[in-house]
Scaffold this motif. Structure first.
Motif, PDB file in Angstrom:
ATOM      1  N   GLN A 125     -10.643   5.242   8.099  1.00  0.00           N
ATOM      2  CA  GLN A 125     -11.969   4.688   8.398  1.00  0.00           C
ATOM      3  C   GLN A 125     -11.925   3.174   8.397  1.00  0.00           C
ATOM      4  O   GLN A 125     -12.378   2.518   9.316  1.00  0.00           O
ATOM      5  CB  GLN A 125     -12.967   5.148   7.330  1.00  0.00           C
ATOM      6  CG  GLN A 125     -13.606   6.481   7.622  1.00  0.00           C
ATOM      7  CD  GLN A 125     -14.472   6.944   6.477  1.00  0.00           C
ATOM      8  OE1 GLN A 125     -14.988   6.154   5.708  1.00  0.00           O
ATOM      9  NE2 GLN A 125     -14.641   8.247   6.362  1.00  0.00           N
ATOM     10  N   LEU A 126     -11.407   2.634   7.269  1.00  0.00           N
ATOM     11  CA  LEU A 126     -11.141   1.201   7.219  1.00  0.00           C
ATOM     12  C   LEU A 126      -9.645   1.066   7.400  1.00  0.00           C
ATOM     13  O   LEU A 126      -8.890   1.636   6.630  1.00  0.00           O
ATOM     14  CB  LEU A 126     -11.551   0.624   5.856  1.00  0.00           C
ATOM     15  CG  LEU A 126     -13.009   0.815   5.470  1.00  0.00           C
ATOM     16  CD1 LEU A 126     -13.246   0.346   4.046  1.00  0.00           C
ATOM     17  CD2 LEU A 126     -13.899   0.017   6.416  1.00  0.00           C
ATOM     18  N   ARG A 141      -5.872   0.417   7.257  1.00  0.00           N
ATOM     19  CA  ARG A 141      -5.026  -0.005   6.142  1.00  0.00           C
ATOM     20  C   ARG A 141      -3.713  -0.507   6.708  1.00  0.00           C
ATOM     21  O   ARG A 141      -2.900   0.279   7.169  1.00  0.00           O
ATOM     22  CB  ARG A 141      -4.772   1.183   5.212  1.00  0.00           C
ATOM     23  CG  ARG A 141      -5.993   1.570   4.401  1.00  0.00           C
ATOM     24  CD  ARG A 141      -5.845   2.931   3.785  1.00  0.00           C
ATOM     25  NE  ARG A 141      -4.876   2.972   2.708  1.00  0.00           N
ATOM     26  CZ  ARG A 141      -4.703   4.043   1.924  1.00  0.00           C
ATOM     27  NH1 ARG A 141      -5.432   5.121   2.110  1.00  0.00           N
ATOM     28  NH2 ARG A 141      -3.818   4.025   0.974  1.00  0.00           N
ATOM     29  N   ASP A 161       0.861  -1.183   0.000  1.00  0.00           N
ATOM     30  CA  ASP A 161       0.000   0.000   0.000  1.00  0.00           C
ATOM     31  C   ASP A 161       0.899   1.235   0.000  1.00  0.00           C
ATOM     32  O   ASP A 161       1.311   1.718   1.054  1.00  0.00           O
ATOM     33  CB  ASP A 161      -0.904  -0.009   1.240  1.00  0.00           C
ATOM     34  CG  ASP A 161      -1.933   1.120   1.213  1.00  0.00           C
ATOM     35  OD1 ASP A 161      -1.746   2.086   0.450  1.00  0.00           O
ATOM     36  OD2 ASP A 161      -2.927   1.026   1.955  1.00  0.00           O
TER      37      ASP A 161
END
Lengths: 614, 294, 249
Positions: A443-444, A446, A200
């Motif tokens: 929010q989610l 990572r 990522d």
């Protein structure tokens, strides 16, 4: 039991690993002494070349995740550089071979520049274009390279009995050097950063991985030894022609070799090279005639195709997974139980002593963000006092996450400024903002899925230094600190668990530990409470409160009013990209304007209900 | 001045053909986000098919392009079903490697079947020209470009005005939603890939008439196609048309004003320059980076 | 009537639905509520054919739905309005509506007529016909999503978090629209995070937890229960300390 036998054998192999490796190297080193067969020596030399190429490719495409389909370009660069210089200076190509490596690294650096703004698919294109372009340049700049005539290398002046020896041992040395380099990278924080980039890249930039530097270094280390090997190879074949030095089929073979062995594994490229090259040579001798070239294309294309379809992970990872399964039996994942505990004690290293100074840590000044024609943030201003917990609330679509993205440098505002500790962040990119003290969660959550929990936290850098790049990844001072942080958030028992195997809620805690590792001046939490169970929610609230009491500053975007208003000492309300008001939580939450814009769900709803039922 | 006009006309005619050749590639990228490196191999395959039938029967090669279109559609369908879909499901990036493998293997097969000599279809008009004043317009280029533009318009209408086109776009945007309105996503994706392959039918026919080719020519052609789509912005059909015109004119100018052998470097130089300076392509807008993750 | 019988379904990492039994009465508005990860959206996905159940049956008036593809479920009269962002943003409103009638695309005249009818109920469908869906506001998009789902004249409509990302005013529009659709005789099965909103709109409420139905009661009764608030604001002290692996789907 077959399983038991296999397992025991595997264990024995593992314990004898060092000896096996040393024995293997000695054996390979003795081959020229044992046989004078030029054929065997030739196969080994080409295998070594493929090993170096594969190990190089693996750094760029295996660890860093940028797939190159033109890696043989570095062989050509090395060979031509050394060949041309040897001719000009009238020296042995061996002497100038390192310069071939330098030239390859230089081109790799330039290649790295194209990845500043492009990702995955575009890089595949550039790598291919680079190979073709260099081939054409070599063909067209004939005064330098001999063009399509080719470039003859000087004849070796040593005894024919030992003809192959210098090539053999220098390439073997390059293989060992490549292995050593790969090992060093893998064990360093630098290597951790590369895997983070693969998993990522944006997140990596946000936790202090200076991605342009990492990528440039990775690309250069991926090319340098390949360039040297190319120079040696060029001398070995004694004649440089464009079609053999900038060979797309060789580029394909290296991809094939590493995929077969296992992309992103240590031994995979070597294993693959020892499969692919002997196979090539075998078919070269068995298939003759006009169609030999066509058969080779068909065979290797077909083989690569089969590998992508049937063995996409490669031999080593597949075998590894199989062994693990044999050993462990087929146990599924189990729901992790969180241990209830009292208010967590903040380790001294996490205390922020600057809290006493007072003033604002962060100021958002008249920030404007536009996407196409949409005004997402409209002159938003607010400030975050040192040591506070500031709640940033507002309806969905009000621009809260967008504002976070503007603060952490993901987006560049059209106007306005973000000021941290009295200094503007306008000119700092995302990573430098992390260094300056902006830490944020998502929010989610990572996380880097192929890394363990500990590695996820150890990958974080709060500043950049060359020394830190070389630092050990999972031991030493930094790892000790990462461990301490994970223990603090309550995940001390999960250090070696892969991030993918953590539950959603646990991932949020790992992400919090990552942020703490930055030693940030302000911590931005994006909907920390969303989607986690009540126990974990209480734990999170305790952690935030404890951290705040020891001086940490928070900004929290949250919809769960009960959670956030109980924590916060200030609240800022955002609606349609504008700051509606800021103030104490109880004042803000009772303000009629806020009620109408946000908390008024029920208010509006009751009216509708009334209208609908009567 | 005449030379410049002449150059522009030749460049644009070539550009029209490049546009058709790139259209299928950019369509597949737009929907699946993969670089289909086998696309040019399909063009060369279609060129061989055209040349072969022309050689046997003497039927006009550009007309044979019309026959090659459904043939390539079928080839694309099979390729998608057997390879691309399977690998794409497992690993997105590996699908590109798989397409590369297909390209290499295909050039091996073509060498075995048709040999490695240079080929070209030479119908009666292959070296005749239309002359307007001092401007020369080669017939072959004119017909090939005309056909290519007609097919491109057809493709545009197909994608914009028919249910197949709408379904393809729907699958590209939101698979779940597409499934929920009753679209068979897997079948639509296969259709999309096959349509992309079908565009190589006439593209290959045009190639066989205008250029000499041999099995490994596909490396040169994939380079040109990649350049066209990078120039126009990956995934954009209109962008591909513009990129094709720019590349066609750029190559022709280089060939006429500098040297033919440098013309071949133009696509690669453009690719690298564009990706360093303006990665979104000439037309594309900066994408709203990440954030979408959240 | 829709009936779930002992349905187990999941996404590879274990079952999300664990032996779910559920009945949805004809012409009702039934709302499923429950904590994140309880499997609410999964109920809709298995019903609409996006996900095949591993075990169990789903019946619509006695007819098996669980063996059908999404297209066949839609043809059987069950349409789902997907979660937020379900419109095809790059396509025009008109194209979105046409795609809503993908199954009946061969009867073009009937399809056009149906879209015109819906345009009378939802004027925005005609007013913004040529605009790209991405250019509409969140609320406007929601309305078009509703309209699109109605093109095939379904007898059951599934709403997945209809108020997600909407401001209060638009929530009211959704509220009205749902009642409007229901008044036409369509059964509505919805999943909603905003419990109060959902239960005020519905006439029947279902509480789910860990892949099973916990409570099934008339919505007003459910809404009046004092234990509801504690269940949804996470204040219940008896909540077991198990964290679901993988988190919400």
């Amino acid at each position: 039991m077959i399983a038991a036998v296999v397992t025991r054998a595997a264990d024995r192999v593992a314990s004898a690993r060092k000896w096996l490796i040393a024995g293997g190297i000695v054996f390979v080193g003795c081959i020229p002494l044992l046989t004078s067969s030029a054929y065997i020596q030739n196969v080994m030399i080409l295998t070594f070349l493929m090993c170096v190429l594969g190990l190089g490719w693996n750094i760029m495409s295996g660890y860093t995740g940028y797939i190159s389909l033109g890696h043989s370009a570095f062989i050509g660069i090395g060979a031509y550089t050394a060949g041309i210089l040897a001719e000009r200076w009238q020296v042995s190509p061996f002497l100038v071979a390192p310069l071939g490596g330098v030239a390859a690294a230089l081109v790799a650096f330039l290649l790295g520049l194209t990845t500043r703004r492009t990702r995955g698919p575009a890089f595949v294109i550039v790598s291919f274009a680079l190979l073709e372009l260099l081939g054409l340049l070599a063909r067209n700049l004939s005064s330098l390279t001999g063009g399509s005539q080719g470039l003859a290398m000087p004849l070796p002046d040593w005894d024919l009995t030992f003809y192959n020896w210098p090539f053999y041992y220098s390439l073997l040395a390059l293989v060992l050097l490549s292995l050593w380099m790969t090992r060093a990278i893998r064990r360093s924080k630098f290597g951790l950063g590369l895997v983070a980039i693969r998993d990522d890249e944006d997140k990596a930039a946000g936790i202090g991985v200076l991605t342009p530097v990492y990528k440039s270094l990775a690309f250069m280390s991926s090319a340098v030894l390949v360039g040297v090997a190319g120079a040696v190879y060029g001398y070995y074949v004694s004649y440089l022609s464009v079609s053999t030095m900038f060979d797309i089929v060789l580029s394909m073979q290296v991809v094939l070799a590493v995929l077969i062995g296992g992309r992103g594994t240590f031994w995979g490229p070597v294993l693959g090279a020892f499969i692919v090259v002997p196979l090539t040579e075998l078919t070269n001798t068995t298939i003759g005639g006009l169609d030999a070239g066509a058969f080779r294309l068909l065979m290797f294309g077909g083989l690569l195709l089969l590998v992508t379809m049937l063995l996409p992970r490669g031999i080593l990872p597949t075998a590894g997974a199989w062994l693990t399964k044999l050993k462990a039996g087929d146990t599924g994942r189990t729901g992790a139980r969180l241990v209830e505990s009292g208010l967590p004690t903040v380790p001294p290293s996490l205390r922020d002593e600057s809290a006493a100074v007072g003033g604002d840590v962060l100021r958002v000044e008249d920030v404007v963000m536009r996407f196409g024609g949409v005004l997402a943030i409209d002159q938003a201003s607010f400030s975050v006092p040192r040591g506070s917990i500031t709640a940033l609330i507002g309806p969905n679509g009000a621009g809260k996450t967008t504002l976070f993205n503007a603060i952490d440098g993901t987006y560049t505002p059209a106007a306005g400024d973000i000021v941290l500790e009295g200094k503007s962040l306008a000119r700092a990119d995302r990573t430098r903002r992390a260094f300056r003290g902006i830490g944020r969660t998502y929010q989610l959550p990572r996380l880097f899925n192929s890394l363990t929990v500990l590695e996820n936290v150890a990958a974080v850098n709060s500043s950049f230094s060359v020394r830190r790049l070389a630092a050990s990844a999972v031991s030493g001072e930094e790892a000790a600190r990462a461990t301490e942080l994970l223990e603090f958030v309550g995940l001390g028992d999960y250090l070696d668990v892969k991030a993918t195997d953590m539950s959603y809620g646990q991932k949020k805690l790992v992400e919090l530990a990552q942020v703490l590792m930055l030693d940030p001046a302000v911590i931005l939490l994006d909907e920390p409470a969303a989607g986690i169970n009540p126990t974990l929610l209480r734990r999170l609230a305790d952690l935030i409160r404890a951290l705040n009491e020891s001086g940490r500053t928070f900004v929290i975007v949250e919809h769960d009013m009960q959670f956030v208003l109980a924590l916060a000492d200030r609240a800022t309300v955002l609606a349609r990209g504008q700051v509606l008001m800021s103030g104490a939580p109880d004042v803000v939450s009772r303000h009629p304007k806020v009620m109408e814009a946000y908390l008024g769900d029920d208010f509006v709803l009751e009216k509708t209900m009334g209208g609908a039922t009567t | 001045m005449t030379l410049l006009v002449q150059t522009l006309i030749l460049g644009l005619l070539i550009g029209g053909i490049y546009a058709l050749m790139s259209s299928g590639f950019t369509l597949v990228f737009g929907v699946m986000k993969i670089i289909n490196l086998a696309h040019a191999a399909m063009i060369v395959l279609a060129a061989f098919f055209t040349w072969w039938v022309w050689d046997l029967t003497g039927i006009d090669p550009l007309l044979l392009g019309v026959v090659a279109t459904p043939v390539m559609y079928g080839f694309g369908w099979v390729l998608y079903k057997t390879v691309i879909a399977r690998v794409h499901r497992a690993d997105h990036e590996l699908a590109m490697v798989a397409s590369f493998a297909v390209a290499i293997a295909a050039s091996g097969v073509m060498s075995l079947v048709w040999g490695t000599e240079l080929r070209a279809a030479t119908p009666s008009y292959f070296n005749t020209s239309l002359e307007i004043g001092s401007i020369v317009v080669p017939h072959a280029q004119l017909y090939a470009c005309g056909g290519a533009v007609a097919l491109l318009l057809g493709l545009y209408v197909l994608l914009r005005r028919t249910f197949i086109g709408r379904a393809i776009k729907a699958c590209a945007e939101n698979r779940d939603s597409a499934e929920l309105v009753g679209i068979n996503v897997e079948r639509t994706m296969a259709q999309m890939f096959a349509i992309g392959a079908a565009t190589t039918g006439f593209g290959g026919a045009a190639l066989s008439v205008i250029y000499q080719f041999f099995p490994e020519s596909h490396f040169v052609w994939i380079g040109r196609i990649l350049c066209v789509v990078i120039l126009g912005g990956l995934g954009s059909l209109a962008g591909a048309a513009l990129g094709a015109a720019v590349l066609g004119v750029g190559e022709t100018i280089t060939a006429i004003y500098i040297d033919t052998q440098w013309a071949t470097t133009v696509p690669y130089i453009l690719i690298i320059a564009i990706l360093v300076l303006r990665p979104q392509g000439l037309l594309g807008e900066r994408m709203r980076a990440d954030g979408a993750h959240a | 009537m829709i009936e779930f019988r002992n349905v187990c379904a999941g996404y590879g990492g274990g079952d999300v639905l664990q032996g779910l039994d559920l009945r949805v009465e004809d012409k009702s508005i039934t709302c499923i509520v429950g904590p994140n990860g309880a499997g609410k959206s999964t109920v809709l996905r298995t019903l609409s054919g996006l996900l095949s159940p591993r075990v169990g049956e789903i019946l619509l008036d006695g007819r098996a739905l669980h063996t059908l593809s999404a297209a066949q479920v839609l043809a059987a009269g069950v349409a789902q309005v997907p979660q937020q962002g379900g419109l095809f943003g790059g396509l025009s409103i008109r194209d979105n509506m046409l795609l809503g009638g993908y199954l009946v695309r061969r009867q073009r005249r009937e399809l056009n007529k149906r879209i015109d009818e819906l345009a009378e109920v939802f004027p925005i469908v005609a007013e913004r016909a040529l605009d790209k869906a991405a250019d509409l506001s969140g609320g406007q998009r929601r309305i078009v999503e509703f309209a699109r789902a109605l093109v095939t004249e379904p007898s059951v409509i599934l709403l997945d978090e209809p108020t997600l990302g909407l401001d209060p005013k638009t929530c009211a529009t959704v509220f009205e629209t749902t009642q409007q659709v229901n008044a036409l005789g369509t059964t509505v099965l919805m999943v909603e995070q905003n419990v109060r909103f959902g239960l005020q709109l519905a006439d029947h409420g279902v509480v789910m937890e860990r892949g099973q139905v916990l409570i099934s009661q008339p919505a007003d009764v459910l809404l009046g229960r004092s234990d509801m608030a504690s269940m949804f604001f996470g204040a219940a002290p008896t909540e077991p300390a198990v964290d679901v692996p993988g988190g919400p789907a």
